[in-house]
Design a protein around this motif. Structure first.
Motif, PDB file in Angstrom:
ATOM      1  N   ARG A  24     -16.658 -15.964 -21.483  1.00  0.00           N
ATOM      2  CA  ARG A  24     -16.695 -16.089 -22.124  1.00  0.00           C
ATOM      3  C   ARG A  24     -16.587 -17.527 -22.091  1.00  0.00           C
ATOM      4  NH1 ARG A  24     -14.316 -12.313 -25.923  1.00  0.00           N
ATOM      5  NH2 ARG A  24     -13.445 -10.534 -25.309  1.00  0.00           N
ATOM      6  N   GLY A  25     -16.922 -18.307 -23.348  1.00  0.00           N
ATOM      7  CA  GLY A  25     -16.809 -19.540 -23.632  1.00  0.00           C
ATOM      8  C   GLY A  25     -18.347 -20.926 -22.903  1.00  0.00           C
ATOM      9  N   ASP A  26     -18.015 -22.082 -22.269  1.00  0.00           N
ATOM     10  CA  ASP A  26     -18.877 -22.715 -22.499  1.00  0.00           C
ATOM     11  C   ASP A  26     -19.804 -22.488 -20.729  1.00  0.00           C
ATOM     12  OD1 ASP A  26     -20.841 -24.935 -21.679  1.00  0.00           O
ATOM     13  OD2 ASP A  26     -19.198 -26.364 -21.515  1.00  0.00           O
ATOM     14  N   ASP A  27     -21.182 -22.048 -21.348  1.00  0.00           N
ATOM     15  CA  ASP A  27     -22.094 -21.609 -20.013  1.00  0.00           C
ATOM     16  C   ASP A  27     -22.029 -22.962 -18.956  1.00  0.00           C
ATOM     17  OD1 ASP A  27     -22.348 -18.843 -21.086  1.00  0.00           O
ATOM     18  OD2 ASP A  27     -23.928 -19.630 -22.684  1.00  0.00           O
ATOM     19  N   TYR A  52     -11.593 -21.778 -25.004  1.00  0.00           N
ATOM     20  CA  TYR A  52     -12.261 -21.957 -24.008  1.00  0.00           C
ATOM     21  C   TYR A  52     -13.415 -23.363 -23.702  1.00  0.00           C
ATOM     22  CZ  TYR A  52      -9.999 -17.498 -23.386  1.00  0.00           C
ATOM     23  OH  TYR A  52      -9.178 -16.263 -23.535  1.00  0.00           O
ATOM     24  N   ARG A  53     -14.242 -22.873 -24.867  1.00  0.00           N
ATOM     25  CA  ARG A  53     -15.592 -23.914 -24.880  1.00  0.00           C
ATOM     26  C   ARG A  53     -14.959 -25.358 -24.674  1.00  0.00           C
ATOM     27  NH1 ARG A  53     -20.670 -23.125 -25.727  1.00  0.00           N
ATOM     28  NH2 ARG A  53     -20.134 -20.853 -26.684  1.00  0.00           N
ATOM     29  N   ARG A  54     -13.626 -25.103 -25.928  1.00  0.00           N
ATOM     30  CA  ARG A  54     -13.211 -26.732 -26.499  1.00  0.00           C
ATOM     31  C   ARG A  54     -12.491 -27.682 -24.662  1.00  0.00           C
ATOM     32  NH1 ARG A  54     -10.635 -23.833 -30.202  1.00  0.00           N
ATOM     33  NH2 ARG A  54      -8.371 -24.284 -29.721  1.00  0.00           N
ATOM     34  N   ALA A  55     -11.507 -26.010 -24.463  1.00  0.00           N
ATOM     35  CA  ALA A  55     -11.720 -26.774 -22.726  1.00  0.00           C
ATOM     36  C   ALA A  55     -12.600 -26.935 -21.319  1.00  0.00           C
ATOM     37  CB  ALA A  55     -10.507 -25.860 -21.663  1.00  0.00           C
ATOM     38  N   GLY A  56     -13.848 -26.853 -21.867  1.00  0.00           N
ATOM     39  CA  GLY A  56     -15.030 -26.801 -21.079  1.00  0.00           C
ATOM     40  C   GLY A  56     -14.610 -26.294 -19.541  1.00  0.00           C
ATOM     41  N   VAL A  57     -14.837 -24.172 -20.043  1.00  0.00           N
ATOM     42  CA  VAL A  57     -14.332 -23.504 -18.967  1.00  0.00           C
ATOM     43  C   VAL A  57     -15.384 -22.714 -19.774  1.00  0.00           C
ATOM     44  CG1 VAL A  57     -12.358 -21.640 -18.404  1.00  0.00           C
ATOM     45  CG2 VAL A  57     -11.652 -24.272 -18.949  1.00  0.00           C
ATOM     46  N   ARG A  58     -15.714 -22.286 -18.299  1.00  0.00           N
ATOM     47  CA  ARG A  58     -16.748 -20.672 -17.754  1.00  0.00           C
ATOM     48  C   ARG A  58     -15.615 -20.000 -17.593  1.00  0.00           C
ATOM     49  NH1 ARG A  58     -21.884 -19.330 -14.113  1.00  0.00           N
ATOM     50  NH2 ARG A  58     -22.688 -17.527 -15.022  1.00  0.00           N
ATOM     51  N   ALA A  59     -15.309 -18.910 -18.839  1.00  0.00           N
ATOM     52  CA  ALA A  59     -14.016 -18.433 -18.513  1.00  0.00           C
ATOM     53  C   ALA A  59     -14.832 -17.036 -17.852  1.00  0.00           C
ATOM     54  CB  ALA A  59     -13.254 -17.564 -19.484  1.00  0.00           C
ATOM     55  N   ILE A  60     -14.137 -16.107 -16.711  1.00  0.00           N
ATOM     56  CA  ILE A  60     -14.559 -14.721 -16.502  1.00  0.00           C
ATOM     57  C   ILE A  60     -13.023 -13.914 -16.123  1.00  0.00           C
ATOM     58  CG2 ILE A  60     -16.130 -13.777 -14.278  1.00  0.00           C
ATOM     59  CD1 ILE A  60     -16.422 -17.121 -13.887  1.00  0.00           C
ATOM     60  N   PHE A  61     -13.862 -13.035 -16.933  1.00  0.00           N
ATOM     61  CA  PHE A  61     -12.658 -11.814 -17.060  1.00  0.00           C
ATOM     62  C   PHE A  61     -13.263 -10.775 -15.941  1.00  0.00           C
ATOM     63  CE2 PHE A  61     -11.976 -14.630 -20.369  1.00  0.00           C
ATOM     64  CZ  PHE A  61     -10.549 -15.239 -21.178  1.00  0.00           C
ATOM     65  N   TYR A  62     -12.033 -10.572 -15.366  1.00  0.00           N
ATOM     66  CA  TYR A  62     -12.878  -8.838 -14.761  1.00  0.00           C
ATOM     67  C   TYR A  62     -11.596  -7.807 -14.511  1.00  0.00           C
ATOM     68  CZ  TYR A  62      -9.958 -10.126 -10.106  1.00  0.00           C
ATOM     69  OH  TYR A  62      -9.176 -10.109  -9.922  1.00  0.00           O
ATOM     70  N   ASP A  63     -11.823  -6.425 -14.596  1.00  0.00           N
ATOM     71  CA  ASP A  63     -10.903  -4.996 -14.360  1.00  0.00           C
ATOM     72  C   ASP A  63     -11.080  -5.318 -13.409  1.00  0.00           C
ATOM     73  OD1 ASP A  63     -11.153  -4.474 -17.331  1.00  0.00           O
ATOM     74  OD2 ASP A  63     -12.930  -3.199 -17.012  1.00  0.00           O
ATOM     75  N   ARG A  64      -9.114  -5.483 -12.768  1.00  0.00           N
ATOM     76  CA  ARG A  64      -8.772  -4.596 -12.212  1.00  0.00           C
ATOM     77  C   ARG A  64      -9.343  -3.760 -11.125  1.00  0.00           C
ATOM     78  NH1 ARG A  64      -4.885  -8.082 -11.885  1.00  0.00           N
ATOM     79  NH2 ARG A  64      -3.207  -6.764 -13.128  1.00  0.00           N
ATOM     80  N   PRO A  65     -10.064  -2.968  -9.949  1.00  0.00           N
ATOM     81  CA  PRO A  65     -10.003  -1.218 -10.022  1.00  0.00           C
ATOM     82  C   PRO A  65      -8.530  -0.483 -10.390  1.00  0.00           C
ATOM     83  CG  PRO A  65     -10.081  -2.510  -7.358  1.00  0.00           C
ATOM     84  CD  PRO A  65      -9.828  -3.682  -8.785  1.00  0.00           C
ATOM     85  N   GLY A  66      -9.423   0.289 -11.115  1.00  0.00           N
ATOM     86  CA  GLY A  66      -8.520   1.269 -12.161  1.00  0.00           C
ATOM     87  C   GLY A  66      -8.570   1.029 -13.902  1.00  0.00           C
ATOM     88  N   TYR A  67      -9.301   0.041 -13.349  1.00  0.00           N
ATOM     89  CA  TYR A  67      -8.720  -0.493 -15.847  1.00  0.00           C
ATOM     90  C   TYR A  67     -10.538  -0.180 -15.935  1.00  0.00           C
ATOM     91  CZ  TYR A  67      -4.000  -2.013 -14.634  1.00  0.00           C
ATOM     92  OH  TYR A  67      -2.485  -2.653 -14.568  1.00  0.00           O
ATOM     93  N   GLY A  68     -10.488  -0.055 -17.263  1.00  0.00           N
ATOM     94  CA  GLY A  68     -11.594  -0.461 -17.752  1.00  0.00           C
ATOM     95  C   GLY A  68     -12.797   0.269 -17.205  1.00  0.00           C
ATOM     96  N   LEU A  69     -13.907  -0.347 -16.412  1.00  0.00           N
ATOM     97  CA  LEU A  69     -14.779   0.000 -16.540  1.00  0.00           C
ATOM     98  C   LEU A  69     -15.250  -0.215 -14.604  1.00  0.00           C
ATOM     99  CD1 LEU A  69     -17.883  -1.771 -18.591  1.00  0.00           C
ATOM    100  CD2 LEU A  69     -16.456   0.885 -18.737  1.00  0.00           C
ATOM    101  N   SER A  70     -13.810  -0.782 -14.607  1.00  0.00           N
ATOM    102  CA  SER A  70     -14.014  -1.258 -12.595  1.00  0.00           C
ATOM    103  C   SER A  70     -13.199   0.970 -11.577  1.00  0.00           C
ATOM    104  CB  SER A  70     -12.838  -2.094 -12.485  1.00  0.00           C
ATOM    105  OG  SER A  70     -13.924  -3.412 -12.498  1.00  0.00           O
ATOM    106  N   ASP A  71     -14.208   0.698 -11.043  1.00  0.00           N
ATOM    107  CA  ASP A  71     -14.058   1.893 -10.130  1.00  0.00           C
ATOM    108  C   ASP A  71     -12.846   2.023  -9.341  1.00  0.00           C
ATOM    109  OD1 ASP A  71     -15.954   3.580 -10.853  1.00  0.00           O
ATOM    110  OD2 ASP A  71     -17.457   2.322  -8.839  1.00  0.00           O
TER     111      ASP A  71
END
Length: 292
Positions: A24-27, A52-71
């Motif tokens: 999310r946010g600023d590429d 995130y864009r206002r703060a000038g951040v390229r925000a990378i969120f990920y699922d730790r293993p076992g959550y969501g789409l992460s094995d």
């Protein structure tokens, strides 16, 4: 769902399987890896999606293993987070980055600070949990009863853990806002004021069910990781760290923030009065510091 700057992807977990992430946010902004709470996942976000864009951040969120789409990665330690973040950063061609962790994500953010010191610029921890294996202090003193029951069940195994967490998980799947109301029964007044905000409830509803897409293994594995040595020493986190801690927090009591501050060699603690576990009003200040 807010889609501002929203990109999805996957990377290979060095321990096997796949790690899912969103951006999310600023590429063109400063990369920041977000380590979600316990439970949580890649779809979690601040109620103000534009922060995130206002703060000038390229925000990378990920699922730790076992959550969501992460094995799932059975038996993982807290220190495994460094390998997860490194794998995603390499896949995205990111060399240097900041790291944020909230609640159960705090230890994982500190793991990155300790084990990826050549790549991590700064670390932020919001109400982060402290280790449970230090014989000189009782990490459970002052914990909310809901937490004590959860970890007791985790020690017993999956069946007991499923029974203990079912009231929350069933609500998150069927009616996410009702899961917030369940949490409201276990948090102090400052957190209840946050929980009632419409924008907070909307953001929560977007992601509440996704961590349990494939069950509760990710949540259980988080708790089991917290119950054993983390795989690094707090004294080895030499990158700059800022700790934000709610003075009235019951889910991760202030003692945890004070303990972390006493052990980390390059940390500053921000103890926030009349504040609990949900520090959304302090996120923009934190991200601005992180992206400097």
């Amino acid at each position: 769902m807010s889609t501002e700057g929203f990109v999805e992807g996957t990377a290979a977990n060095p321990a096997g399987g796949t790690l899912a992430y969103v951006i999310r946010g600023d590429d063109e902004g400063r990369p920041v890896f977000f380590n979600h709470g316990t439970p949580g996942g890649r779809l979690s976000r601040h109620p103000d999606a534009g922060i995130y864009r206002r703060a000038g951040v390229r925000a990378i969120f990920y699922d730790r293993p076992g959550y969501g789409l992460s094995d799932r990665e059975p038996g993982r330690s807290v220190s495994a987070a460094a390998g997860h973040v490194r794998a995603i950063a390499d896949a995205l061609g990111i060399d240097r980055f900041g790291v944020w962790g909230g609640s159960g994500g705090g230890p994982h953010a500190l793991a990155c600070g300790a084990l990826l010191a050549d790549r991590v610029t700064r670390v932020i921890v919001f109400c982060g949990a402290a280790p449970t294996d230090d014989p000189e202090w009782d990490s459970w003193d002052g914990e909310a009863d809901i937490n004590l029951r959860e970890f007791a069940a985790a020690r017993e195994g999956m069946e007991a853990f499923e029974l203990e967490t079912a009231p929350y998980v069933e609500r998150a799947r069927a009616d996410p806002v009702s899961a917030l109301d369940y949490l409201a029964e276990h948090v102090p007044e400052p957190d209840r004021r946050v929980i009632t905000r419409p924008e907070f409830r909307t953001a929560f509803a977007e992601h509440a069910a996704e961590p349990f897409r494939n069950g509760i293994a990710g949540w259980l594995d988080d708790d089991l990781a917290f119950l054993k040595p983390w795989g690094f020493r707090l004294e080895d986190v030499h990158v700059p760290v800022r700790l934000w801690q709610g003075a009235d927090d019951l889910l991760v009591p202030r003692r945890h923030g004070e303990y972390l501050a006493s052990k980390l060699p390059n940390a500053r603690l921000e103890l926030l009065p009349d504040t609990g576990h949900f520090l959304i009003d302090h996120m923009e200040t934190a991200l601005t510091w992180l992206s400097e």
